[in-house]
Design a protein around this motif. Structure first.
Motif, PDB file in Angstrom:
ATOM      1  N   PHE A 221      33.416 -81.659  97.918  1.00  0.00           N
ATOM      2  CA  PHE A 221      34.059 -82.683  98.730  1.00  0.00           C
ATOM      3  C   PHE A 221      33.729 -82.501 100.207  1.00  0.00           C
ATOM      4  O   PHE A 221      33.309 -83.435 100.889  1.00  0.00           O
ATOM      5  N   VAL A 222      33.946 -81.298 100.703  1.00  0.00           N
ATOM      6  CA  VAL A 222      33.775 -81.119 102.140  1.00  0.00           C
ATOM      7  C   VAL A 222      32.310 -81.166 102.545  1.00  0.00           C
ATOM      8  O   VAL A 222      31.971 -81.711 103.598  1.00  0.00           O
ATOM      9  N   GLU A 223      31.434 -80.631 101.714  1.00  0.00           N
ATOM     10  CA  GLU A 223      30.011 -80.742 102.042  1.00  0.00           C
ATOM     11  C   GLU A 223      29.581 -82.208 102.056  1.00  0.00           C
ATOM     12  O   GLU A 223      28.752 -82.608 102.879  1.00  0.00           O
ATOM     13  N   TYR A 224      30.147 -82.996 101.155  1.00  0.00           N
ATOM     14  CA  TYR A 224      29.821 -84.422 101.109  1.00  0.00           C
ATOM     15  C   TYR A 224      30.337 -85.135 102.356  1.00  0.00           C
ATOM     16  O   TYR A 224      29.610 -85.907 102.999  1.00  0.00           O
ATOM     17  N   VAL A 225      31.590 -84.882 102.709  1.00  0.00           N
ATOM     18  CA  VAL A 225      32.168 -85.524 103.891  1.00  0.00           C
ATOM     19  C   VAL A 225      31.422 -85.093 105.157  1.00  0.00           C
ATOM     20  O   VAL A 225      31.162 -85.905 106.049  1.00  0.00           O
ATOM     21  N   ASN A 226      31.059 -83.829 105.227  1.00  0.00           N
ATOM     22  CA  ASN A 226      30.339 -83.331 106.398  1.00  0.00           C
ATOM     23  C   ASN A 226      28.947 -83.926 106.534  1.00  0.00           C
ATOM     24  O   ASN A 226      28.417 -84.022 107.642  1.00  0.00           O
ATOM     25  N   SER A 227      28.341 -84.310 105.428  1.00  0.00           N
ATOM     26  CA  SER A 227      26.971 -84.811 105.476  1.00  0.00           C
ATOM     27  C   SER A 227      26.872 -86.333 105.329  1.00  0.00           C
ATOM     28  O   SER A 227      25.774 -86.887 105.384  1.00  0.00           O
ATOM     29  N   ALA A 276      31.759 -87.480  95.853  1.00  0.00           N
ATOM     30  CA  ALA A 276      31.353 -86.112  96.199  1.00  0.00           C
ATOM     31  C   ALA A 276      30.935 -85.317  94.965  1.00  0.00           C
ATOM     32  O   ALA A 276      29.911 -84.623  94.970  1.00  0.00           O
ATOM     33  N   ILE A 277      31.720 -85.411  93.898  1.00  0.00           N
ATOM     34  CA  ILE A 277      31.402 -84.670  92.676  1.00  0.00           C
ATOM     35  C   ILE A 277      30.103 -85.179  92.065  1.00  0.00           C
ATOM     36  O   ILE A 277      29.249 -84.389  91.633  1.00  0.00           O
ATOM     37  N   GLU A 278      29.946 -86.503  92.031  1.00  0.00           N
ATOM     38  CA  GLU A 278      28.717 -87.075  91.486  1.00  0.00           C
ATOM     39  C   GLU A 278      27.503 -86.648  92.310  1.00  0.00           C
ATOM     40  O   GLU A 278      26.461 -86.287  91.773  1.00  0.00           O
ATOM     41  N   TRP A 279      27.650 -86.689  93.633  1.00  0.00           N
ATOM     42  CA  TRP A 279      26.583 -86.262  94.545  1.00  0.00           C
ATOM     43  C   TRP A 279      26.240 -84.789  94.341  1.00  0.00           C
ATOM     44  O   TRP A 279      25.078 -84.404  94.286  1.00  0.00           O
ATOM     45  N   SER A 283      22.736 -83.184  92.888  1.00  0.00           N
ATOM     46  CA  SER A 283      21.932 -82.250  93.704  1.00  0.00           C
ATOM     47  C   SER A 283      21.673 -80.954  92.949  1.00  0.00           C
ATOM     48  O   SER A 283      20.599 -80.364  93.079  1.00  0.00           O
ATOM     49  N   GLN A 284      22.650 -80.519  92.145  1.00  0.00           N
ATOM     50  CA  GLN A 284      22.456 -79.303  91.359  1.00  0.00           C
ATOM     51  C   GLN A 284      21.382 -79.503  90.289  1.00  0.00           C
ATOM     52  O   GLN A 284      20.580 -78.609  90.000  1.00  0.00           O
ATOM     53  N   GLN A 285      21.356 -80.693  89.679  1.00  0.00           N
ATOM     54  CA  GLN A 285      20.368 -80.992  88.660  1.00  0.00           C
ATOM     55  C   GLN A 285      18.967 -81.038  89.266  1.00  0.00           C
ATOM     56  O   GLN A 285      17.993 -80.581  88.657  1.00  0.00           O
ATOM     57  N   GLN A 286      18.854 -81.566  90.480  1.00  0.00           N
ATOM     58  CA  GLN A 286      17.553 -81.632  91.155  1.00  0.00           C
ATOM     59  C   GLN A 286      17.026 -80.229  91.460  1.00  0.00           C
ATOM     60  O   GLN A 286      15.835 -79.962  91.361  1.00  0.00           O
TER      61      GLN A 286
END
Length: 288
Positions: A221-227, A276-279, A283-286
């Motif tokens: 969540f926070v990494e998503y909001v920050n980016s 955020a979770i979907e993102w 990213s982990q799959q990539q």
């Protein structure tokens, strides 16, 4: 998609109990390992600076190592339903708790986190794997309460009764399990004995086992909001709007203003969390 929805339900269920216990705790700063340097315990955090001029957000991320030894202070001018602080801007009072429209002073909240980390390290020692900041106060410039929420991953979970008693002696009180995750035990406290509930210096600690899915979602969540400046703005706007509407409803200070504010922001919060979770999972799959 089912796993995402289940995760959202679990995370969102923490909403009401958290606000009743003087916290804005949902979200987490990115998980980074605890380190020891010259016998001085440190937490390595991500700091973020925000420029809101011209309605745009320019966010810069840089890793910093913070020593856990500093003090905090705060000065306010008190009003009936709102306060004004020279450095923090407008402060709305929701059920007696300060809500910082421009976010609490990030340096002061960081000092609280450092002291909480010291308390945990003094009791748990090598069992403490990582310490994360949680909640709106972990995201610089985001509107919210100043309660410092902490996520601690531990190698031995749940924490032993002996260590719980030791934590209690340093001002960290065990409060059982929150409703959002079976593998989470939380603790409440204040840096000083006279710290008022809901004010700067109060903290809540979530303790989870290593590799906790809840911890991963908080980090996402926070990494998503920050980016993603748009996600930051949507979440920030609904928080401020909810806080103002709660005041405008004319409820008594002790009759649910904070709860009303929380409910108003829930829909947008859940949407951003789903993104955020979907993102994060994509990213982990990539990477693999």
């Amino acid at each position: 998609m089912r796993s995402i929805n289940q995760s959202l339900v679990a995370i969102a269920s923490a909403l009401l109990p958290c606000c009743l216990r003087n916290t804005d705790a949902f979200l987490a700063k990115s998980v980074l390992p605890v380190s020891s340097t010259n016998n001085s315990f440190c937490i390595r955090l991500i700091s973020t600076s925000i420029d809101t001029s011209n309605t745009s957000l320019n966010r810069r991320h840089h890793p910093t190592t913070i020593s856990l030894s500093s003090k905090h202070s705060q000065k306010m001018v008190v009003g009936l339903s709102r306060k004004e602080d020279a450095s923090s801007g407008e402060i709305l009072m929701l059920s007696g708790y300060p809500f910082y429209v421009n976010g609490p002073d990030p340096k002061e909240v960081a000092k609280v986190a450092e002291k909480v980390g010291d308390k945990l390290k003094s009791v748990l020692g090598e069992e403490l794997i990582s310490v994360d900041r949680m909640g709106s106060s972990a995201i610089d410039g985001l509107a919210g309460t100043p309660v410092c929420d902490i996520l601690a991953q531990v190698s031995s979970w749940p924490i032993s009764e002996e260590n719980k008693q030791r934590l209690d002696k340093v001002g960290v009180s065990f409060e059982g399990k929150p409703p959002h995750d079976e593998q989470d035990e939380w603790f409440f406290g204040g840096i000083d004995e006279d710290t008022q509930p809901g004010h700067l210096g109060r903290f809540i600690i979530h303790t989870v086992p290593k590799g906790s899915k809840f911890a991963m979602h908080m980090r996402a969540f926070v990494e998503y909001v920050n980016s993603h400046p748009d996600a930051f703005q949507r979440y920030n706007d609904v928080k401020v709007e909810g806080a103002r509407l709660s005041l405008a409803e004319g409820k008594p200070e002790d009759d649910g203003k904070l709860i009303s504010y929380k409910r108003k922001k829930e829909e947008v919060c859940n949407k951003v969390k789903a993104e955020a979770i979907e993102w994060w999972e994509a990213s982990q799959q990539q990477e693999t």
